[in-house]
Structures are given as C-alpha cells and as structure tokens.
Write a protein that holds these residues in place. Structure first.
Motif, PDB file in Angstrom:
ATOM      1  N   SER A 155       7.848  33.629 -14.168  1.00 12.04           N
ATOM      2  CA  SER A 155       7.462  34.963 -13.776  1.00 12.04           C
ATOM      3  C   SER A 155       8.741  35.943 -14.150  1.00 12.04           C
ATOM      4  N   ILE A 156       8.374  37.139 -14.052  1.00  9.35           N
ATOM      5  CA  ILE A 156       9.218  38.266 -14.520  1.00  9.35           C
ATOM      6  C   ILE A 156       9.713  38.794 -13.215  1.00  9.35           C
ATOM      7  N   ALA A 157      11.097  39.052 -13.230  1.00  6.69           N
ATOM      8  CA  ALA A 157      11.723  39.728 -11.935  1.00  6.69           C
ATOM      9  C   ALA A 157      11.179  41.144 -11.787  1.00  6.69           C
ATOM     10  N   ILE A 158      11.014  41.636 -10.529  1.00  4.17           N
ATOM     11  CA  ILE A 158      10.718  43.072 -10.384  1.00  4.17           C
ATOM     12  C   ILE A 158      11.659  43.870 -11.160  1.00  4.17           C
ATOM     13  N   GLY A 159      12.989  43.812 -11.256  1.00  2.00           N
ATOM     14  CA  GLY A 159      14.009  44.599 -11.876  1.00  2.00           C
ATOM     15  C   GLY A 159      13.907  44.592 -13.320  1.00  2.00           C
ATOM     16  N   ASP A 160      13.175  43.622 -13.938  1.00  2.00           N
ATOM     17  CA  ASP A 160      13.121  43.281 -15.287  1.00  2.00           C
ATOM     18  C   ASP A 160      11.744  43.732 -15.983  1.00  2.00           C
ATOM     19  N   ILE A 161      10.697  44.149 -15.123  1.00  2.00           N
ATOM     20  CA  ILE A 161       9.638  44.265 -15.699  1.00  2.00           C
ATOM     21  C   ILE A 161       9.567  45.535 -16.549  1.00  2.00           C
ATOM     22  N   SER A 162      10.143  46.753 -16.385  1.00  2.00           N
ATOM     23  CA  SER A 162      10.186  47.751 -17.113  1.00  2.00           C
ATOM     24  C   SER A 162      10.668  47.464 -18.466  1.00  2.00           C
ATOM     25  N   GLU A 163      11.794  46.707 -18.555  1.00  2.00           N
ATOM     26  CA  GLU A 163      12.394  46.184 -19.712  1.00  2.00           C
ATOM     27  C   GLU A 163      11.533  45.465 -20.403  1.00  2.00           C
ATOM     28  N   GLU A 164      10.766  44.373 -19.745  1.00  2.00           N
ATOM     29  CA  GLU A 164      10.109  43.450 -20.594  1.00  2.00           C
ATOM     30  C   GLU A 164       8.742  44.054 -21.051  1.00  2.00           C
ATOM     31  N   SER A 165       8.346  45.097 -20.430  1.00  2.00           N
ATOM     32  CA  SER A 165       7.178  45.782 -20.703  1.00  2.00           C
ATOM     33  C   SER A 165       7.405  46.401 -21.948  1.00  2.00           C
ATOM     34  N   GLU A 166       8.388  47.052 -22.419  1.00  2.00           N
ATOM     35  CA  GLU A 166       8.798  47.793 -23.587  1.00  2.00           C
ATOM     36  C   GLU A 166       8.677  46.812 -24.479  1.00  2.00           C
ATOM     37  N   GLU A 167       9.617  45.518 -24.403  1.00  2.00           N
ATOM     38  CA  GLU A 167       9.616  44.360 -25.289  1.00  2.00           C
ATOM     39  C   GLU A 167       8.230  43.807 -25.743  1.00  2.00           C
ATOM     40  N   LEU A 168       7.485  43.586 -24.713  1.00  2.00           N
ATOM     41  CA  LEU A 168       6.187  43.148 -25.052  1.00  2.00           C
ATOM     42  C   LEU A 168       5.289  43.893 -25.791  1.00  2.00           C
ATOM     43  N   GLY A 169       5.641  45.451 -25.881  1.00  2.00           N
ATOM     44  CA  GLY A 169       4.794  46.145 -26.754  1.00  2.00           C
ATOM     45  C   GLY A 169       5.364  46.254 -28.242  1.00  2.00           C
ATOM     46  N   GLN A 170       6.575  46.075 -28.280  1.00  2.00           N
ATOM     47  CA  GLN A 170       7.231  45.876 -29.636  1.00  2.00           C
ATOM     48  C   GLN A 170       6.770  44.642 -30.329  1.00  2.00           C
ATOM     49  N   LYS A 171       6.697  43.517 -29.589  1.00  2.00           N
ATOM     50  CA  LYS A 171       6.363  42.154 -29.667  1.00  2.00           C
ATOM     51  C   LYS A 171       5.079  42.093 -30.239  1.00  2.00           C
ATOM     52  N   VAL A 172       4.035  42.870 -29.492  1.00  2.00           N
ATOM     53  CA  VAL A 172       2.745  42.904 -29.915  1.00  2.00           C
ATOM     54  C   VAL A 172       2.547  43.560 -31.343  1.00  2.00           C
ATOM     55  N   LEU A 173       3.262  44.691 -31.479  1.00  2.00           N
ATOM     56  CA  LEU A 173       2.999  45.138 -32.934  1.00  2.00           C
ATOM     57  C   LEU A 173       3.809  44.102 -33.932  1.00  2.00           C
ATOM     58  N   LYS A 174       4.653  43.635 -33.844  1.00  2.00           N
ATOM     59  CA  LYS A 174       5.490  42.447 -34.729  1.00  2.00           C
ATOM     60  C   LYS A 174       4.340  41.479 -34.805  1.00  2.00           C
ATOM     61  N   LEU A 175       3.575  40.875 -33.786  1.00  2.00           N
ATOM     62  CA  LEU A 175       2.875  39.796 -33.971  1.00  2.00           C
ATOM     63  C   LEU A 175       1.299  40.144 -34.565  1.00  2.00           C
ATOM     64  N   GLU A 176       0.949  41.515 -34.620  1.00  2.00           N
ATOM     65  CA  GLU A 176      -0.168  41.910 -35.076  1.00  2.00           C
ATOM     66  C   GLU A 176      -0.018  42.066 -36.661  1.00  2.00           C
ATOM     67  N   GLY A 177       1.310  42.613 -36.880  1.00  2.00           N
ATOM     68  CA  GLY A 177       1.549  42.481 -38.494  1.00  2.00           C
ATOM     69  C   GLY A 177       1.606  41.239 -39.004  1.00  2.00           C
ATOM     70  N   ILE A 178       2.098  40.336 -38.268  1.00  2.00           N
ATOM     71  CA  ILE A 178       2.064  38.682 -38.687  1.00  2.00           C
ATOM     72  C   ILE A 178       0.795  38.225 -38.898  1.00  2.00           C
ATOM     73  N   LEU A 179      -0.026  38.708 -38.201  1.00  2.00           N
ATOM     74  CA  LEU A 179      -1.599  37.903 -38.042  1.00  2.00           C
ATOM     75  C   LEU A 179      -2.408  38.610 -39.196  1.00  2.00           C
ATOM     76  N   ASP A 180      -2.078  39.909 -39.471  1.00  2.00           N
ATOM     77  CA  ASP A 180      -2.730  40.738 -40.538  1.00  2.00           C
ATOM     78  C   ASP A 180      -2.322  40.177 -42.114  1.00  2.00           C
ATOM     79  N   ARG A 181      -1.303  39.480 -42.147  1.00  2.00           N
ATOM     80  CA  ARG A 181      -0.818  39.022 -43.463  1.00  2.00           C
ATOM     81  C   ARG A 181      -1.544  37.642 -43.896  1.00  2.00           C
ATOM     82  N   SER A 182      -2.973  37.782 -44.216  1.00  2.00           N
ATOM     83  CA  SER A 182      -3.754  37.071 -44.531  1.00  2.00           C
ATOM     84  C   SER A 182      -4.306  36.994 -45.904  1.00  2.00           C
ATOM     85  N   SER A 183      -3.897  37.989 -46.681  1.00  2.00           N
ATOM     86  CA  SER A 183      -4.690  38.350 -48.039  1.00  2.00           C
ATOM     87  C   SER A 183      -4.290  37.102 -49.035  1.00  2.00           C
ATOM     88  N   GLN A 184      -3.117  36.601 -48.892  1.00  2.00           N
ATOM     89  CA  GLN A 184      -2.662  35.415 -49.372  1.00  2.00           C
ATOM     90  C   GLN A 184      -3.747  34.324 -49.561  1.00  2.00           C
TER      91      GLN A 184
END
Length: 794
Positions: free
Chosen positions: A29-58
């Motif tokens: 689980s995520i420590a209470i004090g780290d949730i704010s930072e983890e949520s920001e990192e999760l948002g950036q990671k979601v954008l990055k993973l979406e970009g990876i999943l979209d590269r399917s034209s090849q």
C-alpha cells in the motif's frame, strides 16, 4: 486527469488538518504522506502508458501484410513438384531461396510482434502492480473511516487503471492473433524447406548409380541437373527457354532485393572512390617502394576498378541472405573476371593462362546449367570441362613450382590440391564414359567451385594486406622507423593471419561446393548430442568438446596476442613499456574469459562453485603464497612499468637485458649469454638498477695517468678534443676532463667523462682509449713509469 489533480489537492489539505498516526502501512500500500506525490506520478505514468498502447499502427500494417501474403505462400505449397523426375538440384535451389526469403521477412515480423507483446506485457504488469497498491490503500483508508471524497477519488483512480488494464489486454490479444498467423506461416515455410532439403538429399544419393548408358551407346535422357522440363525441343529452343527462365529468376530476385542492391552499389562506389583518392595520395607522397609488399600495394592502387570489382563484389555478396543460382553466378563471373585480370599483375604474368582457362570452364559450366541440353551434348561438354581444367591445373602447377617466391604460402597447398583435383577429374571423365553422369557432373562442378573461390580468396588476401599498408603509410604522425616497423609487422603477423582466414573461407566454399558442409555440420550435431550419466551428473560429449575447443582456442589466442605485442615492430610502434603491459594483461583476460566460457559451455553451474572457490582461496593463501605473490607482482610490473622489454637491469648480482615479462616470472639475458629467470616478486621487493628506464644515455669514465713532466692543461685539451670528435658521444653535456693532481706513485691523474648510449659504452670506451694512447704518443707525453724506492740498512 482532473480526478488525479483533485486527489492531489485534497490530500495536501488532509495533511494540514489531520494528524497522521504512526500506524505501520503494508508494503503493497501507499503511505499516507506519500499519496500526494504518488498520485501525481500515477497521472504522468497513465499518460505515458496510454502513449505506449496507442502505438499499434505498425502491428496493424504487419497484420494486413500477413493476410495478403498468406494466400501467396500457401499457393506455392506443391508437394507434387518435389516428386517430379525433371526437377533438378538447381530448381530446388531456386525454390529454397524463395522460401528462405519468405522466412526472413516473417522472422523480421516475428521479432517486431514479439517486441510489441513484451512491451504490452510490461505495461500490464505495471498496471497490475499499481492497481494492487491503490486497492490496498483504499482498504486501509476505509478501515480508518476517512472522508468520502477521498474514497471516491480512490475509486476513480482504480476505475481508470482497470480501464487501461482492459485496453492493454485487448491490445495484447490482437498482437497474439497476429503472432499466431505469422507462426502458422513460419511453420508452413519451415516444413517446405525441410521437404526441399529432403529432396536434395534424395537426388544426391543418385550420384553413385549408373543413370545413363555408356557414352558410345548414346542416350535420349535429359540430364538430372537440367533446369528445363523433359520436352522434345530443338537445341535452339532449349537454349532460349533456359536463358529466359534464368533471366526471369534473376529479375525477380533483383526486384525483391532492390534495397540491398542499392546498398551494394553504394558500397562499391565508396570503395572505388577510396582507392582512387588513395592512389593520388600515394603517387604524391610515396617515392621509393622499399619492399615487395609496398610494390603489391602500389599495383592494387594502380588498378582501382579491378580491385573494387574483385574484392568489393565478393564482400558485398554477403549482404544477401541467400541468392538464386543465376544471381550468384553473375556475381562469381564478375569477381572471377576481375581476378583473372588483376592477379597476374600481383604474382606472375605467366599465371594468366591458368586463370583464363579456369574462367572459360566456369562460363561453359554455367552455360550448361542455363541451357539444359540433352544428355549426350552435356556429357561431351563435361568431358571438355574436365580436360580444360586438367590442362589449366598442369600449367598452374608448373608455374607455381618454377616461381615459388612469387606465390608464397600456397606452394605446397596448391601442389597438393592441384594433383588431387587432377585425379578427381580423371575419375570424372571415366564416370562420364561408363554412364555415371550425375557423379561426373558433381565432381566437375565441385572442382570448378573450389578452384574459382581459391584464386579469388588468394587475391582478396593480397588486397586486404595492401589496404593495411595504405593505412600505415598514410599516418601523418608516423616517422620512418615506425612505418618500417609497421610494414614489417604486417608482413610477419597480419599477413599470416589474413592467410589463415582466407584458407578458412576457401575451405568453407570447397566443402559447400562438394556438398559436404551440411553433412559435416549434421554429423557434428549428432556427435555432440551424446550424453552419459554418472550418478546424478550428466556428462555431455558436446560439453566436453566445447570446453576443450574453447580452452585450446583461448590458449592459442593468448599466445598469438603475447607474440604480437612482444614483437620488436610492435615495441617500436607503441609508446615505451605499453606493449609488454598490454601483452601481459591481454593474456590474463583472454585466459580468464576462455576458462569461464569453456566451463559455461560444458554445462557447469558456476553459481554452485562459490564454496569450492572459497576453500580453494584459503588453500592458495597457505600453500601457493609465492605463486600468488609473483602473479600480483606481474600485474604491478605491467601497470607501473618499472622495467620494460629491452631494458638493461641489474638485480640480485645479475645484469642483463629483459627479454620477457611473464605472469609469474621474467627472463633476463645476461651479457655472458645465460638466460636468467627471476620471479616477479624479486623485481618488486628487491633493489633493481635499471640502466635504461627513462633513457639509454649513460655517463662513461676513462681514468688516465701520465708522467709528472706532462702539461696538465695540454692533456685536458687533448682528451676533450678526442672525446668530442667521437661520433658516439653527446655534445650536450659535452665531454669533460678533470685533473686530480699527483698520485701516490708521483704520476699525474686524469679522468675523462662523457655521455654515450648504453649499448655503445664498451665499444666507445675502447675506441677513445686507443685514440688517447695514440695522441699521447704523438705528442711526446710519456706514460707513467713505476717508481720503486729501495731502502737498505747500512
């Protein structure tokens, strides 16, 4: 992304107004004090993973290509084709190349799809890890009765991760579908290739049967190697049909590999440009050709087009994965023609008849395969081929034997191979006459292939040797001594290495021409698969052979490296002391890597040897202290370099020149001629006098005495003049003579001091002493006479 932003702000406010307890948090689980930072990192990671999943034209493009190609591949499957009697080895080769091209393309698609599937699988693993953490965090917050807004924010994050997980699984499923289609086609291609190889082996078994009546009885059968169907056609029609068929195969292969063709042409243009530029620079800077290697390099540069065609086409042919026979024969004709024109200029012009006859026979043999004429005509052409090859071999053997200095390194090999091939050609003629046409054709073609690639490889070795000379000659920072050493090194070390590599290439082509290479590889594969079980340990013959082979090759490489870097030419080229250091370290590294690779190839699990190596280390510490000490001392000598090869040193009452710095000990050649072996530990721990460490200059001293009647100033001037005029003494510092006054016997004592090189000390001392003797005699200065005073008791 709004809910991630909201979650971050809400958690920051929660941190201000709420006291966070010290309850331990689960590792997942995520420590209470780290949730704010983890949520920001999760948002950036979601954008990055979406970009990876979209590269399917090849993948979509590959899927469409596979769908379009599948019917084409399946339409080529024709089991009846391989059973037809009129299908020859040449036809099978063309079909095999076609299937190999499909396999190469499909393998590239497989690699792309595999990489994509691994990429998506990694995304799924990351999503699963994050989803698990956020679900655990939500559960812990629910147990503490935190705010409902926080719970809703967690729900949104979990829902977003679940949606991405579903999308990733959908992408992965589509990739798996494409991968399955490619795998099915690859299996079809592999099956067809195996069928073709089986058909080839079946036809090779027919070499040792009588497939035609004796030549004096005539024949109506079509030869088994023809590429034309068994139809009753005129000779002209057979020729036209054969040429048209091979032309179509040539053009189809050319169009299919147009990118490689462009790359090949670009390579040839670059090589030709390099040779032309090098030729201009050579003519401008190189005036005197000092040895036969430089003369050879000059000849190569004077014929840039022939050099580019012979070596460039040969090297660029390896750009292709495989070739259809017509395309391969086109390359061989170009390379062989350039070799026929260039090789006599590098060896002997009398060698030209042998090369031209070989080229003519290759053209005839290729033409036979093109036209596919009736058996009788082919049989007569095969006899003509064998007779012309025999004549060419006779001429070649005679020329090489009468001029061995112009064909170094191949005199004995060519003599043996030439005589062996002449015997095989006689067997070919006899086999043809009695009706074993397939055997006759097999022997003739194999001999032609071996000889053709032999002369081409021999020329290639000479050209590559010349290129090394060009690289050394055009080094701006090299002086005459360094260039001479490099050229000599090329002759002594690099050229034999290139000869050996060339011999391996020729051996490969020869075994392939005699259709023995695949047989040897298959036999070796079956041999190394043998295993024995001793208790719980399995011993593999392949593992044992791999260990022995790798270790022997490693020892050979280490010996070659040591000899290479300890050669006089390498010592002169590299900075002082660098060559022996590289030699020592390289030997240690190569043997260590070879031992590790050999044990790994033998199947030894090195992870289980930790305890054994620890115990061995303890044993070494107690029982092999001196060995380890000398080994470490050898490393210190290599890196610190207090002594180098060629240094004159004095250690432990021994004086001589260092001839070798080994792993355990070093060798010194004493001035008495004895070889003294000194442990490296003594060179580190004991006092060592190095007379030539920083430079080879040494101060020399000649003591002299004269009679009391001599003028000291005149003697000093005379001594200084003699020493200054000697060619081996230095002018800075200049020679100096010192006067020490009267000696115990009443004579005048002088000492002449001057600087000279260490190697010239004894010779220079003797010559200057003789000149002093003559000069004193000419000046009338008497030598000191011993004075004896006798006292008697009266």
């Amino acid at each position: 992304m709004s809910f991630f932003l909201f979650l971050s702000v809400a958690l920051k406010a929660q941190d201000i107004t709420t006291n966070i307890d010290s309850t331990s948090v689960s590792k997942k689980s995520i420590a209470i004090g780290d949730i704010s930072e983890e949520s920001e990192e999760l948002g950036q990671k979601v954008l990055k993973l979406e970009g990876i999943l979209d590269r399917s034209s090849q993948i979509a493009e590959i899927d469409s290509i596979v769908k379009a190609t599948a019917p084409e591949i399946l339409s080529l499957v024709d089991s009846a084709f391989l059973q037809r009697d009129d299908v020859t080895l040449r036809d099978l080769k063309v079909r095999k190349v076609t299937w190999n091209n499909y396999k190469q393309v499909l393998s590239e698609y497989q690699d792309i799809v595999k990489g994509r599937s691994e990429e998506i699988s990694k995304v799924i693993n990351d999503l699963f890890y994050d989803l698990n953490r956020w679900e655990n965090t939500k559960s812990e917050f629910a147990e503490r009765n935190e705010s409902k807004d926080m719970a809703e924010s967690f729900d949104k994050a979990i829902i977003a991760l679940n949606n991405m997980m579903k999308s990733a699984h959908a992408r992965l499923d589509s990739v798996f579908v494409t991968q399955k289609k490619i795998t099915e086609l690859v299996l079809v291609v592999d099956e067809e290739i195996s069928h073709i190889e089986f058909a080839e082996n079946q036809r090779r078994k027919d070499y040792f049967v009588i497939d035609n009546p004796p030549i004096w009885k005539g024949s109506k059968k079509i030869m088994a190697e023809d590429s034309i169907k068994t139809e009753s056609l005129s000779s002209y029609s057979l020729i036209i049909n054969g040429l048209r068929q091979n032309k179509n195969q040539f053009m189809d292969f050319f169009n299919l590999n147009i990118k490689i063709v462009i790359l090949q042409i670009a390579f040839l243009i670059l090589l030709l440009s390099f040779l032309i530029i090098a030729n201009k620079k050579w003519k401008r800077n190189i005036i005197d050709l000092q040895n036969h290697i430089e003369i050879q390099a000059n000849t190569v540069l004077e014929n840039p087009l022939l050099t580019a065609l012979s070596v460039g086409v040969l090297v660029s042919a390896f750009f292709y994965n495989s070739m259809v026979p017509a395309y391969a024969e086109f390359h061989i004709i170009i390379v062989l023609l350039a070799t026929v024109l260039l090789l006599p200029k590098l060896t002997d012009k009398k060698f030209s008849p042998f090369l031209w006859l070989l080229f003519l026979v290759y053209l005839l043999n290729t033409f036979e395969a093109f036209i596919g004429v009736k058996a009788n005509l082919v049989r007569w052409l095969l006899i003509i081929d064998a007779l012309l090859l025999s004549v060419s071999l006779y001429i070649g053997l005679k020329i090489v034997k009468s001029n061995p200095e112009k064909f170094p390194h191949i005199v004995k090999l060519f003599g043996f191979i030439g005589k062996l091939f002449m015997v095989l050609l006689i067997v070919s003629i006899v086999a043809n006459i009695i009706g074993m046409v397939a055997l006759s054709n097999y022997i003739t073609k194999s001999v032609i292939t071996s000889l053709s690639f032999g002369v081409v490889t021999y020329l290639a070795v000479k050209v590559f040797t010349s290129i090394f000379i060009l690289i050394f000659k055009f080094r701006k920072s090299s002086n005459i001594q360094t260039l001479t050493a490099l050229v000599e090194g090329t002759h002594q070390r690099i050229r034999p290495l290139l000869n050996f590599i060339g011999f391996l290439f020729w051996l490969f082509f020869t075994l392939s021409g005699f259709e023995l290479y695949d047989f040897i590889i298959n036999w070796y594969s079956d041999l190394i698969a043998m295993e024995w079980r001793v208790g719980e340990m399995t011993i593999s013959l392949g593992g044992v052979l791999a260990f022995l082979g790798i270790f022997i090759i490693t020892l050979m490489i280490s010996k070659i490296a040591a000899a290479l870097f300890q050669d006089e030419w390498m010592v002169n080229v590299l900075p002082r002391g660098i060559s022996p250091a590289i030699s020592l370290v390289l030997r240690i590294v190569v043997i260590g890597i070879g031992l590790y690779a050999g044990l790994t190839a033998a199947g030894v699990d090195l992870s289980n040897l930790g305890f054994m190596l620890g115990a061995l280390g303890v044993g070494i510490g107690f029982g092999l202290q001196n060995v380890v000490l000398n080994f470490v001392s050898g490393l210190i000598l290599a890196f610190e370099r207090p002594i180098n090869l060629g240094d004159a040193i004095e250690v432990d009452m021994e004086m001589g020149v260092v001839t070798n710095i080994g792993v355990r000990s070093s060798n010194i050649r004493a001035y008495t001629g004895a070889e003294v072996i000194i442990p490296n530990g003594d060179l580190i721990s004991k006092k060592v006098v190095n007379w030539t460490l920083s430079n080879r200059n040494r101060r020399s001293k000649i003591p002299m005495k004269t009679s009391p009647a001599a003028d000291p100033e005149l003697v000093i001037e005379l001594f200084n003049k003699i020493a200054s005029e000697h060619p081996n003494t230095t002018s800075d510092p200049p020679p100096k003579t010192y006067f020490y006054g009267y000696g115990p016997d009443g004579n005048l004592n002088f000492a002449l001091l001057y600087w000279t090189t260490f190697s010239d000390t004894l010779k220079t001392d003797s010559q200057i002493a003789l000149q002093i003797f003559k000069a004193l005699k000419e000046a009338g200065i008497q030598a000191p006479a011993p004075v004896r005073r006798i006292i008697t008791d009266s």
